[in-house]
Design an enzyme around this catalytic site. Structure first.
Site, PDB file in Angstrom:
ATOM      1  N   ASP A 164       0.817  -1.216   0.000  1.00  0.00           N
ATOM      2  CA  ASP A 164       0.000   0.000   0.000  1.00  0.00           C
ATOM      3  C   ASP A 164       0.849   1.263   0.000  1.00  0.00           C
ATOM      4  O   ASP A 164       0.323   2.366  -0.150  1.00  0.00           O
ATOM      5  CB  ASP A 164      -0.941  -0.014   1.213  1.00  0.00           C
ATOM      6  CG  ASP A 164      -2.115   0.945   1.050  1.00  0.00           C
ATOM      7  OD1 ASP A 164      -2.549   1.165  -0.089  1.00  0.00           O
ATOM      8  OD2 ASP A 164      -2.600   1.474   2.070  1.00  0.00           O
ATOM      9  N   SER A 203      -6.967   5.246  -0.123  1.00  0.00           N
ATOM     10  CA  SER A 203      -7.211   4.054  -0.920  1.00  0.00           C
ATOM     11  C   SER A 203      -8.710   3.768  -0.978  1.00  0.00           C
ATOM     12  O   SER A 203      -9.409   3.887   0.030  1.00  0.00           O
ATOM     13  CB  SER A 203      -6.493   2.845  -0.305  1.00  0.00           C
ATOM     14  OG  SER A 203      -5.100   3.076  -0.207  1.00  0.00           O
ATOM     15  N   GLN A 240      -4.715  -0.978  -7.634  1.00  0.00           N
ATOM     16  CA  GLN A 240      -5.370  -0.135  -6.642  1.00  0.00           C
ATOM     17  C   GLN A 240      -6.003   1.074  -7.315  1.00  0.00           C
ATOM     18  O   GLN A 240      -5.452   1.636  -8.270  1.00  0.00           O
ATOM     19  CB  GLN A 240      -4.375   0.365  -5.590  1.00  0.00           C
ATOM     20  CG  GLN A 240      -5.033   1.174  -4.472  1.00  0.00           C
ATOM     21  CD  GLN A 240      -4.036   1.830  -3.542  1.00  0.00           C
ATOM     22  OE1 GLN A 240      -3.601   2.959  -3.781  1.00  0.00           O
ATOM     23  NE2 GLN A 240      -3.668   1.128  -2.483  1.00  0.00           N
TER      24      GLN A 240
END
Length: 288
Positions: free
Chosen positions: A204, A228, A278
């Site tokens: 991440d 996110s 993502q």
């Protein structure tokens, strides 16, 4: 997060019953629960309900609400299917009875079959690169706000070595491509499930930044909120998180205050060990 043992403790949840687990929070300096923490913890929860002969090959998560750092997170696992080859789990993360994140994960027994992979790009090796903290030293006087923010948010448990010069990458508009070597700063004696949980945590970092690269000059004019929205990982092959991994990232699209990025993770031998995708929010106070 000062050392690896603290991170492993963070990812290791307390079991309440067969399908319910509770995790604590990394006190992230940006004031919200870190997405990588929830990814790693949710994968840990799912693994506790799966037989030992099955390894995760994919996980797909959606971030629903920003997490409160002061409240432990409860993970509820739904055992959707136990087949002959595949096992499917759904995990819902909750605070105060409200879902903040949900994730679906699939596990598979080891099977033989055909193989292929894309080729790792031929880039500068980590030995010849400065790490990200060394690269930003020149920003200490030229851009002290960004310097202090990066220093504050940089995880001590991982080392990142950007292939592109980080100071130039963050200052001016450029193509949506980003290459980063990364590894744990300490030796990790762990089985594959924990290696995967640690990689989920690390995956991440830096990927949403990739979607901002063509727009750095515009986004820096005002305050931009980054978060996110969803995150997916496919685990292809075994790896060791304490050995250098190359995270190659690109962003095919940004629109409607959302940036979409993809990542391929290779080991030092050029073996593709994982893929990542993502979409994240990039909401600027100056745009719209």
């Amino acid at each position: 997060m000062s050392n690896l043992e603290e991170l492993i403790q963070l990812l290791t949840l307390e079991r309440i019953n067969d399908n319910t687990f509770v995790g604590q929070n990394y006190q992230a300096p940006w004031g919200r629960v870190f997405g990588g923490q929830v990814l790693g913890q949710s994968l840990h929860a799912a693994y506790q309900t799966v037989s030992k002969d099955r390894m995760a090959h994919s996980m797909h998560g959606y971030f629903i609400l920003g997490g409160d750092l002061s409240i432990p997170i409860t993970y509820e696992v739904d055992c959707l299917r136990d087949g002959r080859s595949f096992t499917t789990r759904r995990v819902v993360a909750k605070q105060n009875g409200k879902a903040i994140f949900n994730m679906a994960a699939s596990f598979q027994i080891k099977e033989d079959g055909v193989e292929h992979q894309i080729t790792m790009p031929n880039l500068i090796t980590p030995k010849k690169l400065m790490n990200s903290l060394e690269q930003i030293e020149e920003m200490k006087t030229t851009d002290p706000d960004s310097y202090n923010l990066i220093k504050l948010t940089h995880p001590k448990v991982f080392e990142f070595k950007p292939v592109e010069r980080l100071t130039a990458l963050l200052a001016k508009d450029g193509p949506p491509f980003n290459h980063m070597w990364m590894r744990a700063t300490e030796k990790v004696k762990a089985d594959l499930p924990l290696q995967q949980q640690l990689l989920a945590y690390a995956s991440d970092y830096n990927i949403l930044t990739t979607a901002s690269l063509p727009h750095r000059e515009e986004l820096r004019k005002g305050k931009t909120f980054y978060a996110s929205i969803d995150h997916a990982i496919w685990f292809h092959r075994n790896f060791k998180i304490d050995e250098w991994l190359l995270y190659t990232m690109d962003s095919p699209s940004a629109c409607n205050s959302r940036g979409f990025s993809r990542g391929s993770i290779f080991d030092r031998n050029g073996v593709l060990v994982a893929s990542v995708a993502q979409e994240g929010l990039m909401r600027s106070t100056r745009i719209g």
